[in-house]
Design a protein around this motif. Structure first.
Motif, PDB file in Angstrom:
ATOM      1  N   GLU A  90       0.797  -1.228   0.000  1.00 23.63           N
ATOM      2  CA  GLU A  90       0.000   0.000   0.000  1.00 23.63           C
ATOM      3  C   GLU A  90       0.831   1.281   0.000  1.00 23.63           C
ATOM      4  O   GLU A  90       0.326   2.339  -0.340  1.00 23.63           O
ATOM      5  CB  GLU A  90      -0.928   0.016   1.224  1.00 23.63           C
ATOM      6  CG  GLU A  90      -1.987  -1.070   1.195  1.00 23.63           C
ATOM      7  CD  GLU A  90      -3.134  -0.755   0.245  1.00 23.63           C
ATOM      8  OE1 GLU A  90      -3.441   0.423   0.048  1.00 23.63           O
ATOM      9  OE2 GLU A  90      -3.721  -1.705  -0.306  1.00 23.63           O
ATOM     10  N   GLU A  91       2.100   1.178   0.421  1.00 20.16           N
ATOM     11  CA  GLU A  91       2.868   2.414   0.653  1.00 20.16           C
ATOM     12  C   GLU A  91       3.217   3.162  -0.639  1.00 20.16           C
ATOM     13  O   GLU A  91       3.635   4.317  -0.575  1.00 20.16           O
ATOM     14  CB  GLU A  91       4.133   2.121   1.473  1.00 20.16           C
ATOM     15  CG  GLU A  91       5.129   1.256   0.765  1.00 20.16           C
ATOM     16  CD  GLU A  91       6.286   0.810   1.661  1.00 20.16           C
ATOM     17  OE1 GLU A  91       6.286   1.086   2.876  1.00 20.16           O
ATOM     18  OE2 GLU A  91       7.198   0.169   1.116  1.00 20.16           O
ATOM     19  N   ARG A  92       3.029   2.537  -1.775  1.00 19.57           N
ATOM     20  CA  ARG A  92       3.313   3.231  -3.033  1.00 19.57           C
ATOM     21  C   ARG A  92       2.057   3.749  -3.719  1.00 19.57           C
ATOM     22  O   ARG A  92       2.131   4.326  -4.792  1.00 19.57           O
ATOM     23  CB  ARG A  92       4.083   2.308  -3.978  1.00 19.57           C
ATOM     24  CG  ARG A  92       5.471   2.031  -3.466  1.00 19.57           C
ATOM     25  CD  ARG A  92       6.202   1.023  -4.315  1.00 19.57           C
ATOM     26  NE  ARG A  92       7.333   0.509  -3.579  1.00 19.57           N
ATOM     27  CZ  ARG A  92       8.494   1.127  -3.464  1.00 19.57           C
ATOM     28  NH1 ARG A  92       8.695   2.253  -4.095  1.00 19.57           N
ATOM     29  NH2 ARG A  92       9.465   0.610  -2.740  1.00 19.57           N
ATOM     30  N   ARG A  93       0.915   3.513  -3.104  1.00 16.70           N
ATOM     31  CA  ARG A  93      -0.333   3.983  -3.719  1.00 16.70           C
ATOM     32  C   ARG A  93      -0.515   5.472  -3.393  1.00 16.70           C
ATOM     33  O   ARG A  93      -0.607   5.840  -2.218  1.00 16.70           O
ATOM     34  CB  ARG A  93      -1.535   3.222  -3.162  1.00 16.70           C
ATOM     35  CG  ARG A  93      -1.597   1.781  -3.587  1.00 16.70           C
ATOM     36  CD  ARG A  93      -2.968   1.229  -3.229  1.00 16.70           C
ATOM     37  NE  ARG A  93      -2.936  -0.207  -3.061  1.00 16.70           N
ATOM     38  CZ  ARG A  93      -2.934  -1.078  -4.058  1.00 16.70           C
ATOM     39  NH1 ARG A  93      -2.956  -0.653  -5.300  1.00 16.70           N
ATOM     40  NH2 ARG A  93      -2.920  -2.361  -3.816  1.00 16.70           N
ATOM     41  N   ALA A  94      -0.628   6.274  -4.437  1.00 16.98           N
ATOM     42  CA  ALA A  94      -0.796   7.721  -4.235  1.00 16.98           C
ATOM     43  C   ALA A  94      -2.073   8.007  -3.440  1.00 16.98           C
ATOM     44  O   ALA A  94      -2.140   8.949  -2.653  1.00 16.98           O
ATOM     45  CB  ALA A  94      -0.840   8.430  -5.578  1.00 16.98           C
ATOM     46  N   SER A  95      -3.097   7.156  -3.620  1.00 19.63           N
ATOM     47  CA  SER A  95      -4.377   7.377  -2.921  1.00 19.63           C
ATOM     48  C   SER A  95      -4.251   7.192  -1.411  1.00 19.63           C
ATOM     49  O   SER A  95      -5.162   7.541  -0.670  1.00 19.63           O
ATOM     50  CB  SER A  95      -5.425   6.418  -3.462  1.00 19.63           C
ATOM     51  OG  SER A  95      -4.990   5.085  -3.291  1.00 19.63           O
ATOM     52  N   ARG A  96      -3.140   6.659  -0.949  1.00 19.21           N
ATOM     53  CA  ARG A  96      -2.926   6.465   0.494  1.00 19.21           C
ATOM     54  C   ARG A  96      -2.185   7.627   1.133  1.00 19.21           C
ATOM     55  O   ARG A  96      -1.922   7.616   2.329  1.00 19.21           O
ATOM     56  CB  ARG A  96      -2.123   5.185   0.747  1.00 19.21           C
ATOM     57  CG  ARG A  96      -2.884   3.938   0.507  1.00 19.21           C
ATOM     58  CD  ARG A  96      -3.739   3.565   1.699  1.00 19.21           C
ATOM     59  NE  ARG A  96      -4.553   2.400   1.388  1.00 19.21           N
ATOM     60  CZ  ARG A  96      -5.803   2.264   1.746  1.00 19.21           C
ATOM     61  NH1 ARG A  96      -6.408   3.196   2.429  1.00 19.21           N
ATOM     62  NH2 ARG A  96      -6.470   1.181   1.436  1.00 19.21           N
ATOM     63  N   ARG A  97      -1.793   8.607   0.297  1.00 26.01           N
ATOM     64  CA  ARG A  97      -1.046   9.741   0.862  1.00 26.01           C
ATOM     65  C   ARG A  97      -1.953  10.563   1.763  1.00 26.01           C
ATOM     66  O   ARG A  97      -2.992  11.057   1.315  1.00 26.01           O
ATOM     67  CB  ARG A  97      -0.478  10.606  -0.265  1.00 26.01           C
ATOM     68  CG  ARG A  97       0.244  11.845   0.256  1.00 26.01           C
ATOM     69  CD  ARG A  97       0.755  12.695  -0.864  1.00 26.01           C
ATOM     70  NE  ARG A  97       2.013  12.183  -1.359  1.00 26.01           N
ATOM     71  CZ  ARG A  97       2.552  12.531  -2.515  1.00 26.01           C
ATOM     72  NH1 ARG A  97       1.935  13.380  -3.302  1.00 26.01           N
ATOM     73  NH2 ARG A  97       3.707  12.050  -2.894  1.00 26.01           N
ATOM     74  N   VAL A  98      -1.564  10.695   3.021  1.00 24.72           N
ATOM     75  CA  VAL A  98      -2.418  11.404   3.974  1.00 24.72           C
ATOM     76  C   VAL A  98      -2.323  12.902   3.722  1.00 24.72           C
ATOM     77  O   VAL A  98      -1.212  13.462   3.696  1.00 24.72           O
ATOM     78  CB  VAL A  98      -2.023  11.060   5.429  1.00 24.72           C
ATOM     79  CG1 VAL A  98      -2.869  11.856   6.418  1.00 24.72           C
ATOM     80  CG2 VAL A  98      -2.167   9.562   5.680  1.00 24.72           C
ATOM     81  N   VAL A  99      -3.469  13.531   3.519  1.00 24.40           N
ATOM     82  CA  VAL A  99      -3.480  14.961   3.202  1.00 24.40           C
ATOM     83  C   VAL A  99      -3.391  15.783   4.483  1.00 24.40           C
ATOM     84  O   VAL A  99      -2.540  16.655   4.628  1.00 24.40           O
ATOM     85  CB  VAL A  99      -4.742  15.329   2.384  1.00 24.40           C
ATOM     86  CG1 VAL A  99      -4.749  16.803   2.031  1.00 24.40           C
ATOM     87  CG2 VAL A  99      -4.833  14.468   1.144  1.00 24.40           C
ATOM     88  N   THR A 100      -4.261  15.494   5.434  1.00 26.44           N
ATOM     89  CA  THR A 100      -4.241  16.265   6.685  1.00 26.44           C
ATOM     90  C   THR A 100      -4.757  15.409   7.842  1.00 26.44           C
ATOM     91  O   THR A 100      -5.585  14.517   7.643  1.00 26.44           O
ATOM     92  CB  THR A 100      -5.063  17.557   6.549  1.00 26.44           C
ATOM     93  OG1 THR A 100      -4.969  18.291   7.758  1.00 26.44           O
ATOM     94  CG2 THR A 100      -6.515  17.292   6.250  1.00 26.44           C
ATOM     95  N   VAL A 101      -4.222  15.716   9.051  1.00 21.79           N
ATOM     96  CA  VAL A 101      -4.655  14.970  10.244  1.00 21.79           C
ATOM     97  C   VAL A 101      -5.242  15.972  11.222  1.00 21.79           C
ATOM     98  O   VAL A 101      -4.636  16.995  11.481  1.00 21.79           O
ATOM     99  CB  VAL A 101      -3.466  14.232  10.882  1.00 21.79           C
ATOM    100  CG1 VAL A 101      -3.869  13.682  12.246  1.00 21.79           C
ATOM    101  CG2 VAL A 101      -2.979  13.123   9.979  1.00 21.79           C
TER     102      VAL A 101
END
Ligand code: 5GP
Length: 225
Positions: A214-225
């Motif tokens: 999963e770590e290479r999926r762009a859709s998993r990039r956290v935008v904001t917490v």
């Protein structure tokens, strides 16, 4: 996402000549990984197994807050950030918790700072939280990766809860009831992993595989917490 309940990996194992599921030329994104599942399923043991396998500095285990009494052997700021009820509520009031939940009669909460800190340093923020908390985090951070750990059966889970002798009979009954409700929600998760008896290292390895996938999926990039 489809889930293979047998080995927890979408698409399953399959023949080894198949191409990799991810494009390894893509950059790695720090993930917010939630490891959840009913009380007694072995989440702590799985985290310990992951820590033994050595992922530092790539994995950062976020220390969460609780108002429950410290058990023998637990260390403040390592096992949990142990807080009084007023301290906990003040933190929640200040908006410092990503989620806060009353679990089995005590407050538990995820500090935003711990998660941000990990992600800012390019590390996977690993959270070990209950099912309700996991749902709240997922609704606030849709990119979060939810891994649901299940026992081979409800009976195995009940045996574990009894064997660890950390709860009163009343608390045990509450945890048993909650477990049955929680197991019914496993479809809300991205992945389901069965923690087989005596095979915690296999469970830890599956979790590593899922994270690596999963770590290479762009859709998993956290935008904001
Ligand atoms: P225990 O009292 O056995 O340490 O934990 C009880 C449950 O609370 C476990 O399922 C544990 O994963 C969960 N938990 C621990 N920290 C948090 C947290 O910050 N938020 C939520 N929602 N649950 C948590």
């Amino acid at each position: 996402m489809s889930v293979d309940p047998i080995d927890g990996v979408p698409g399953g194992g399959g023949p080894t000549h198949l191409p990799p599921l991810v494009d390894t030329s893509e950059p790695v994104h720090p993930l917010l990984v939630i490891i959840s599942g009913p009380s007694g399923v072995g989440k702590d043991t799985i985290i310990e197994a992951l820590q033994r396998r050595g992922h530092l500095p790539a994995y950062h285990y976020v220390v969460t807050c609780t108002t429950r009494a410290r058990r023998p052997g637990e260390i403040d700021d390592v096992s949990y950030n142990f807080l009084s009820v007023p301290e906990f509520l003040a933190l929640r009031e200040a908006g410092e918790l990503l989620e806060a939940n009353e679990v089995h009669g005590n407050w538990y909460g995820t500090p935003k700072a711990g998660v941000r800190d990990a992600l800012d340093r390019g590390r996977h923020a690993i959270l070990k939280i209950d099912v309700q908390g996991a749902e709240v985090v997922k609704s606030r951070v849709p990119e979060a990766l939810l891994i649901f750990v299940v026992p081979p059966s409800l009976e195995t889970l009940v045996e574990h809860l009894k064997a660890r002798r950390t709860e009163t009979a009343e608390q045990l009954e509450l945890r048993q009831r909650n477990a049955a409700i929680e197991l019914a929600r496993k479809d809300d998760y991205d992945y389901v992993v069965v923690n087989e008896e005596g095979r915690v290292d296999v469970t830890a390895e599956r979790i590593e595989q899922i994270i690596a996938q999963e770590e290479r999926r762009a859709s998993r990039r956290v935008v904001t917490v």
